[in-house]
Design a protein around this motif. Structure first.
Motif, PDB file in Angstrom:
ATOM      1  N   CYS A 390       0.826  -1.206   0.000  1.00  0.00           N
ATOM      2  CA  CYS A 390       0.000   0.000   0.000  1.00  0.00           C
ATOM      3  C   CYS A 390       0.861   1.257   0.000  1.00  0.00           C
ATOM      4  N   SER A 391       0.249   2.362  -0.372  1.00  0.00           N
ATOM      5  CA  SER A 391       0.901   3.666  -0.354  1.00  0.00           C
ATOM      6  C   SER A 391       0.610   4.371   0.955  1.00  0.00           C
ATOM      7  N   ILE A 392       1.628   4.942   1.557  1.00  0.00           N
ATOM      8  CA  ILE A 392       1.448   5.745   2.770  1.00  0.00           C
ATOM      9  C   ILE A 392       0.857   7.100   2.396  1.00  0.00           C
ATOM     10  N   LYS A 393       1.298   7.660   1.270  1.00  0.00           N
ATOM     11  CA  LYS A 393       0.810   8.967   0.832  1.00  0.00           C
ATOM     12  C   LYS A 393      -0.634   8.901   0.338  1.00  0.00           C
ATOM     13  N   ASN A 394      -1.014   7.762  -0.221  1.00  0.00           N
ATOM     14  CA  ASN A 394      -2.365   7.587  -0.762  1.00  0.00           C
ATOM     15  C   ASN A 394      -3.052   6.418  -0.071  1.00  0.00           C
ATOM     16  N   PRO A 395      -3.372   6.548   1.223  1.00  0.00           N
ATOM     17  CA  PRO A 395      -3.917   5.417   1.982  1.00  0.00           C
ATOM     18  C   PRO A 395      -5.264   4.929   1.465  1.00  0.00           C
ATOM     19  N   GLY A 396      -5.955   5.727   0.675  1.00  0.00           N
ATOM     20  CA  GLY A 396      -7.257   5.313   0.157  1.00  0.00           C
ATOM     21  C   GLY A 396      -7.175   4.379  -1.034  1.00  0.00           C
ATOM     22  N   LEU A 397      -5.983   4.255  -1.627  1.00  0.00           N
ATOM     23  CA  LEU A 397      -5.823   3.381  -2.779  1.00  0.00           C
ATOM     24  C   LEU A 397      -5.667   1.927  -2.336  1.00  0.00           C
ATOM     25  N   PRO A 398      -6.206   0.979  -3.111  1.00  0.00           N
ATOM     26  CA  PRO A 398      -6.080  -0.434  -2.730  1.00  0.00           C
ATOM     27  C   PRO A 398      -4.644  -0.909  -2.859  1.00  0.00           C
ATOM     28  N   PRO A 399      -4.302  -2.011  -2.199  1.00  0.00           N
ATOM     29  CA  PRO A 399      -2.951  -2.557  -2.341  1.00  0.00           C
ATOM     30  C   PRO A 399      -2.696  -2.981  -3.782  1.00  0.00           C
ATOM     31  N   PHE A 400      -1.448  -2.903  -4.187  1.00  0.00           N
ATOM     32  CA  PHE A 400      -1.070  -3.273  -5.547  1.00  0.00           C
ATOM     33  C   PHE A 400      -0.519  -4.696  -5.573  1.00  0.00           C
ATOM     34  N   LEU A 401      -1.188  -5.584  -6.288  1.00  0.00           N
ATOM     35  CA  LEU A 401      -0.778  -6.985  -6.392  1.00  0.00           C
ATOM     36  C   LEU A 401      -0.444  -7.550  -5.010  1.00  0.00           C
ATOM     37  N   ILE A 402      -1.463  -7.666  -4.189  1.00  0.00           N
ATOM     38  CA  ILE A 402      -1.279  -8.089  -2.798  1.00  0.00           C
ATOM     39  C   ILE A 402      -0.599  -9.447  -2.687  1.00  0.00           C
ATOM     40  N   GLU A 403      -0.716 -10.270  -3.731  1.00  0.00           N
ATOM     41  CA  GLU A 403      -0.063 -11.580  -3.697  1.00  0.00           C
ATOM     42  C   GLU A 403       1.462 -11.459  -3.681  1.00  0.00           C
ATOM     43  N   GLU A 404       1.979 -10.254  -3.946  1.00  0.00           N
ATOM     44  CA  GLU A 404       3.421 -10.022  -3.903  1.00  0.00           C
ATOM     45  C   GLU A 404       3.885  -9.487  -2.546  1.00  0.00           C
ATOM     46  N   ALA A 405       3.000  -9.498  -1.553  1.00  0.00           N
ATOM     47  CA  ALA A 405       3.362  -9.007  -0.212  1.00  0.00           C
ATOM     48  C   ALA A 405       4.298  -9.991   0.499  1.00  0.00           C
ATOM     49  N   PHE A 406       5.164  -9.444   1.323  1.00  0.00           N
ATOM     50  CA  PHE A 406       6.066 -10.229   2.170  1.00  0.00           C
ATOM     51  C   PHE A 406       5.453 -10.383   3.555  1.00  0.00           C
ATOM     52  N   SER A 407       5.815 -11.438   4.243  1.00  0.00           N
ATOM     53  CA  SER A 407       5.541 -11.486   5.681  1.00  0.00           C
ATOM     54  C   SER A 407       6.531 -10.553   6.357  1.00  0.00           C
TER      55      SER A 407
END
Length: 469
Positions: A390-407
């Motif tokens: 997610c973007s800190i500057k744009n908290p209202g935007l959805p996560p981008f390709l959440i499947e690429e998130a790290f633990s």
């Protein structure tokens, strides 16, 4: 309170951070042309005005400004406004006149400039940068001391840093400043210098003088750093196909194919790794090709070549990186600014971009950094971006390709132990750690942003302690 390993920021600009802290005007919080104008008008007592940090994505106008805005501030004072990425600047007529840039000035290979707008990109930036007031050694050392303290306050005890191209002084002056500061015990951060010498003649000079892989204790000479293309936000990252929101351009190649291959081979054949800035998929292909071509000739088996950023690396390119043992120095914090523009810039290709966890899953050595001062240096912001997408500057935007998130555990590893691979220190018993105000493995993502570094230790020695306000 909690104790954890300190951070190793794999790619930043240490000297640039110091200059930003002590010299440049900050445009990072400006939100409109009027904001920028007001900021500059407060600085007209200066004889030379340099600022950095604007990003058209966060301006209400949504577009880049040009020299007209800066000419309103002054027709006599040279003024320069560098985009946050460092790949584009705008300057007023007074600055172009000061630098001798006119309509008859020839265009620069690997860059562009427009006398009518005051916009300069990539290699053409040198026309302006070379005219900046040159600091003496004492001032350069002040920049470095300021950066050192800032890093320690954020729990960063080691970094890969590109400093040779930051200001227009010879690279041995930069080396000399560092060595003097370490001998004077005025800086403590471990610095692995990413050697930015983008010409055969400069690189040969460096090699001939015996600097390759030379270690001075906490200051070590690292890979050849090459800046091969630009940034996505400025549309100067080099793509295989034109930009979706500007079909007239594919971006900028800073080097020709032959120039890139020659530089990579010269380094590789002298047992020197390369770390190449490549953001667009077109440039990533060329960098991988250049490394592959060189390795076929040198037969090096223990290299630690890497690509810096690799934002638009596709799954197929990641497979090639793994096969050739090319590491990735990535910046999850780039999502902070880029989420708002990715789909505009590259359309459906965005689904095959910013694949940082795919790199990790496929066994590509994946190291985290910030590219600061391009993005905030705060490692907890970077971790937030890695685990939330997610973007800190744009908290209202959805996560981008959440499947690429790290633990959080994976992200910490990429930001600590893994980064030491690049400087050949991954097996050393380095006793650097920090004390923070909370256990970051047990807090929410939003709480992660509130993490504070209370103490920083290098070699088990206290080098920073937060002063209670």
């Amino acid at each position: 309170m909690d104790k954890m390993k300190s951070f190793y920021d794999s790619h930043m600009h240490f000297l640039g951070i110091g200059i930003n802290l002590l010299e440049y005007i900050d445009l990072g919080e400006t939100s409109s042309f009027a904001d920028i104008l007001d900021t500059f008008q407060k600085e007209t007592s200066r004889s030379f005005i340099i600022a950095r940090g604007w990003n058209q994505t966060f301006l209400s106008e949504g577009t880049m400004f040009d020299k007209t805005l800066l000419n309103q501030v002054s027709k006599n004072i040279p003024i320069v406004a560098i985009r946050t990425c460092g790949h584009v600047l705008v300057c007023n007529d007074a600055m172009m006149s000061y630098c001798g840039v006119t309509k008859s000035t020839p265009q620069v290979d690997g860059g562009t400039f427009d006398i009518n707008t005051g916009l300069f990109t990539e290699n053409a930036l040198k026309l302006i940068y070379d005219c900046f007031p040159k600091p003496d050694k004492n001032r350069i050392k002040e920049y470095m001391v300021a950066a050192n303290q800032y890093l320690l306050s954020l729990g960063i005890t080691a970094c890969g840093s590109d400093d040779f191209s930051t200001i227009s002084v010879d690279y041995e002056t930069i080396i000399s400043c560092y060595l003097e500061l370490y001998s004077e015990h005025k800086i403590q951060v471990r610095i692995y210098q990413q050697v930015n010498l983008p010409s055969i003649s400069l690189l040969k000079d460096f090699i001939t003088k015996g600097y390759v892989n030379k270690s001075y204790g906490s200051f070590k000479m690292g890979p050849l750093k090459l800046l091969a293309d630009g940034s996505l936000g400025a549309r100067t990252a080099y793509l295989n196909k034109p930009y979706s929101d500007d079909p007239s351009t594919q971006g900028i190649k800073v080097f020709s194919k032959e120039e890139l291959e020659d530089l990579v081979y010269l380094a590789d054949s002298n047992q020197m790794d390369v770390a190449v800035h490549a953001i667009g998929d077109g440039m990533i292909d060329q960098v991988i090709d250049a490394i592959e071509s060189s390795l076929k000739k040198t037969k090096r088996m223990t290299h630690r070549h890497s690509i810096i950023h690799a934002q638009l690396a596709t799954q197929a390119q990641i497979d090639r990186m793994k096969k050739l043992n090319i590491a990735a120095q990535v910046q999850p914090i780039f999502l902070n600014s880029d989420i708002a523009i990715i789909k505009d810039r590259i359309g459906e290709r965005s689904n095959d971009s910013y694949l940082f966890h795919s790199m990790y899953d496929k066994g590509v050595i994946t190291c985290f950094g910030t590219d600061s001062p391009v993005e905030p240096l705060n490692p907890f912001y970077n971790l937030y971006s890695a685990i939330t997408r997610c973007s800190i500057k744009n908290p209202g935007l959805p996560p981008f390709l959440i499947e690429e998130a790290f633990s959080i555990e994976e992200a910490i590893m990429c930001y600590t132990e893994t980064s030491y691979y690049l400087s050949y220190d991954e097996t050393n018993n380095i006793n650097d750690y920090i004390i923070i105000n909370q256990d970051i493995t047990k807090v929410s993502a939003l709480e992660l942003l509130k993490t504070e570094v209370l103490e920083t230790y290098i070699d088990d020695v206290l080098v920073y302690k937060k002063v209670n306000s």
